[in-house]
Motif scaffolding. Structure first.
Motif, mmCIF file in Angstrom:
data_model
loop_
_atom_site.group_PDB
_atom_site.id
_atom_site.type_symbol
_atom_site.label_atom_id
_atom_site.label_comp_id
_atom_site.label_asym_id
_atom_site.label_seq_id
_atom_site.Cartn_x
_atom_site.Cartn_y
_atom_site.Cartn_z
ATOM 1 N N HIS A 1 -10.628 -2.346 -1.966
ATOM 2 C CA HIS A 1 -11.276 -0.997 -1.263
ATOM 3 C C HIS A 1 -12.517 -1.238 -0.669
ATOM 4 O O HIS A 1 -13.243 -0.958 0.391
ATOM 5 N N GLU B 1 -3.261 3.399 0.924
ATOM 6 C CA GLU B 1 -4.552 2.789 0.768
ATOM 7 C C GLU B 1 -3.710 1.337 -0.477
ATOM 8 O O GLU B 1 -2.770 1.915 -0.597
ATOM 9 N N ARG C 1 -1.913 8.065 0.782
ATOM 10 C CA ARG C 1 -2.764 9.004 -0.201
ATOM 11 C C ARG C 1 -3.134 9.601 0.666
ATOM 12 O O ARG C 1 -4.490 9.453 1.351
ATOM 13 N N GLY D 1 0.523 -0.906 -0.189
ATOM 14 C CA GLY D 1 0.044 -0.040 0.132
ATOM 15 C C GLY D 1 0.945 1.442 -0.194
ATOM 16 O O GLY D 1 2.319 1.723 0.573
ATOM 17 N N GLN E 1 -0.111 9.161 -11.330
ATOM 18 C CA GLN E 1 -0.871 10.440 -10.238
ATOM 19 C C GLN E 1 -1.513 10.717 -11.031
ATOM 20 O O GLN E 1 -0.671 11.257 -12.042
ATOM 21 N N ASN F 1 -9.986 -3.515 5.376
ATOM 22 C CA ASN F 1 -10.137 -2.766 6.481
ATOM 23 C C ASN F 1 -8.676 -2.932 7.646
ATOM 24 O O ASN F 1 -7.768 -1.807 8.030
ATOM 25 N N ASP G 1 -1.625 1.497 8.414
ATOM 26 C CA ASP G 1 -0.804 2.976 8.696
ATOM 27 C C ASP G 1 -0.237 3.067 9.768
ATOM 28 O O ASP G 1 0.477 3.660 10.301
ATOM 29 N N GLN H 1 -3.854 8.747 5.113
ATOM 30 C CA GLN H 1 -4.472 7.082 4.549
ATOM 31 C C GLN H 1 -3.632 6.256 3.677
ATOM 32 O O GLN H 1 -3.184 7.129 2.690
ATOM 33 N N THR I 1 -4.766 -1.944 5.642
ATOM 34 C CA THR I 1 -4.516 -1.298 5.966
ATOM 35 C C THR I 1 -4.398 -0.347 7.515
ATOM 36 O O THR I 1 -3.403 0.653 7.547
#
Length: 452
Positions: A69, A56, A51, A48, A167, A74, A81, A54, A77
């Motif tokens: 997603h 992504e 972004r 990940g 990006q 969750n 984090d 957080q 991720t």
């Protein structure tokens, strides 16, 4: 170390080669995660990138890169984090270590095994993370995490550069966000400084110039017209030729005039003889009649001679022919009053400047400025406003006023008919007003029309 696992250095080089073999981020990250899972016996490996605030999820091992997603990811991720915010590797289980591992404990749950997250570091800043999960805890998890750090330190920056390249442009312009918010503060200070510099620049007084398209004309233009009905016999000049005062320009056919001259000369001789005969006879009545006819013949003869003189058209002053190419019209019939040529003086010019009606209020007689001609783009000729025409006329969909200006330049360098751009200095004003007063005036007019 488990002897069945490949050598750490060989695995690190293999992981980097795997990443470099792909051109897209998701493909490279998925291949990296799959290769790392196979090389270190992981049940799942996730990659990940940060972004905003957080992480992504970009790829998971042996996955298609789709539906990343979902809420099921969750906890994964959240563990990423946790490592990114601390800027260090985090693993569980571990005892007595100071790192925060709450998200890793939740990810592992009650199913046992082990989990480790290694941040992806670029230029000393954590920009992403790699999370590895095992169903059975490895025998020496801290040593294995150290090997993972070496592998990620080689392939992670390459994946980050791929992520940056893919990006949107507006995201690439923004600097990376540090966990402590220092980058945001620096950005805010930079934006504030840039806004202050912009405000100072807009308040800077500059010279305000008003102008538009310009054309060079002779200060006076003389039209040469046909003096009498006849035919064109000879042409001695063309447009662009310089002529001296009294120089022969055109000649008209004079055969008919020569015949009339001979006719009236003959009749004049006859009337003079009749007058002499009557005088010898002392016939007063015949003398009066003959004398009247002599005067009439002399008047007609004088008229014919003046028309013969006008058949040779000469220049009224020294100048340049600006219009009228008659070399292809020899022998053509001409009507009295028809324009033939136009002459302009050599040393006296004027420039007609077209100023938009929205700017004419700033123009005054006596203002000075500069003229740039298409033929002389690198020379700015000085001009001075002399007269403003009181009536506007439409030109290319807009109303313009013509401002007559004097130009002081070498007569050898300019010619009537040249065009360019001229600007008059109307005074100093703030740079912001110079740039935006047109838009402000337009908005004021629109609002006034709506309100009214």
């Amino acid at each position: 170390m488990n002897p069945r696992l490949p050598d750490p250095q060989i695995l690190a080089l293999a992981l980097q080669a795997t990443v470099l073999a792909h051109g897209q981020l998701r493909e490279a990250a998925t291949a990296f995660a799959s290769e790392l899972a196979n090389g270190r016996g992981c049940a799942r490996v996730g990659v990940g990138f940060l972004r905003g605030q957080q992480v992504e999820l970009v790829a998971i091992s042996h996955g298609s890169g789709e539906n990343l997603h979902r809420q099921a990811f969750n906890p994964l991720t959240a563990a990423m984090d946790e490592a990114v915010q601390q800027g260090a590797s985090v693993h569980w289980p571990a005892e007595g270590a100071p790192a925060i591992r709450h998200a890793h404990r939740l990810l592992l749950g009650e199913r046992g095994g082990a989990v480790a997250t290694v941040p992806i570091v670029h230029l000393g800043q954590a920009v992403g993370a790699v999370t590895c999960e095992w169903t059975t805890a490895p025998p020496d998890l801290p040593a294995l995490v150290a090997e993972l750090e070496n592998s990620v330190s080689l392939a992670g920056p390459v994946l980050h550069l791929m992520a940056q390249r893919e990006q949107p442009w507006y995201r690439r312009l923004r600097p990376g966000q540090a966990p402590d918010g220092s980058s945001r503060r620096r950005t805010a200070w930079l934006l504030a400084g840039a806004a202050g510099l912009l405000a100072a620049a807009l308040a800077l007084p500059v010279e305000y110039r008003v102008g538009g398209r310009a054309r060079v004309e002779g200060q006076q233009t003389r039209a040469i017209v046909v003096p009498a009905d006849g035919y064109l016999q000879a042409v001695h000049v063309r447009p662009g030729d310089r002529v001296a005062a009294g120089q022969l320009l055109l000649e008209m056919s004079d055969q008919d005039l020569q015949l009339q001259k001979r006719k009236w000369s003959s009749e004049l001789g006859q009337y003079e003889n009749a007058y002499a005969s009557a005088l010898a006879r002392a016939d007063r009545a015949a003398m009066v009649i003959a004398l009247a006819r002599v005067d009439e013949a002399r008047a007609h003869l004088g008229l014919v001679e003046s028309e013969l003189q006008r058949a040779r058209i000469t220049a009224p002053f020294a100048g340049i022919v600006v219009d009228g190419d008659l070399t292809q019209s020899l022998g053509a019939p001409l009507e009295r009053g028809k324009p033939l040529l136009q002459l302009a003086p050599l040393d006296r010019y004027r420039v007609m400047l077209q100023v938009d009606e929205r700017d004419i209020g700033h123009v005054r007689a006596g203002q000075t400025g500069r003229l740039s001609l298409s033929a002389l783009p690198w020379d700015a000729l000085p001009i001075r406003a002399v007269r403003i025409t009181p009536l506007a006329r439409p030109v290319e969909g807009r109303n313009v006023f013509e401002v007559e200006t004097d130009v002081t330049a070498d007569a050898e360098r300019i010619r009537p008919g040249l065009e360019g751009v001229g600007k008059l200095d109307t005074g100093r004003a703030a740079l912001g007003w110079v740039w935006f007063h047109g838009v402000a005036d337009w908005l004021r007019l629109v609002l006034w029309s709506w309100v009214a």
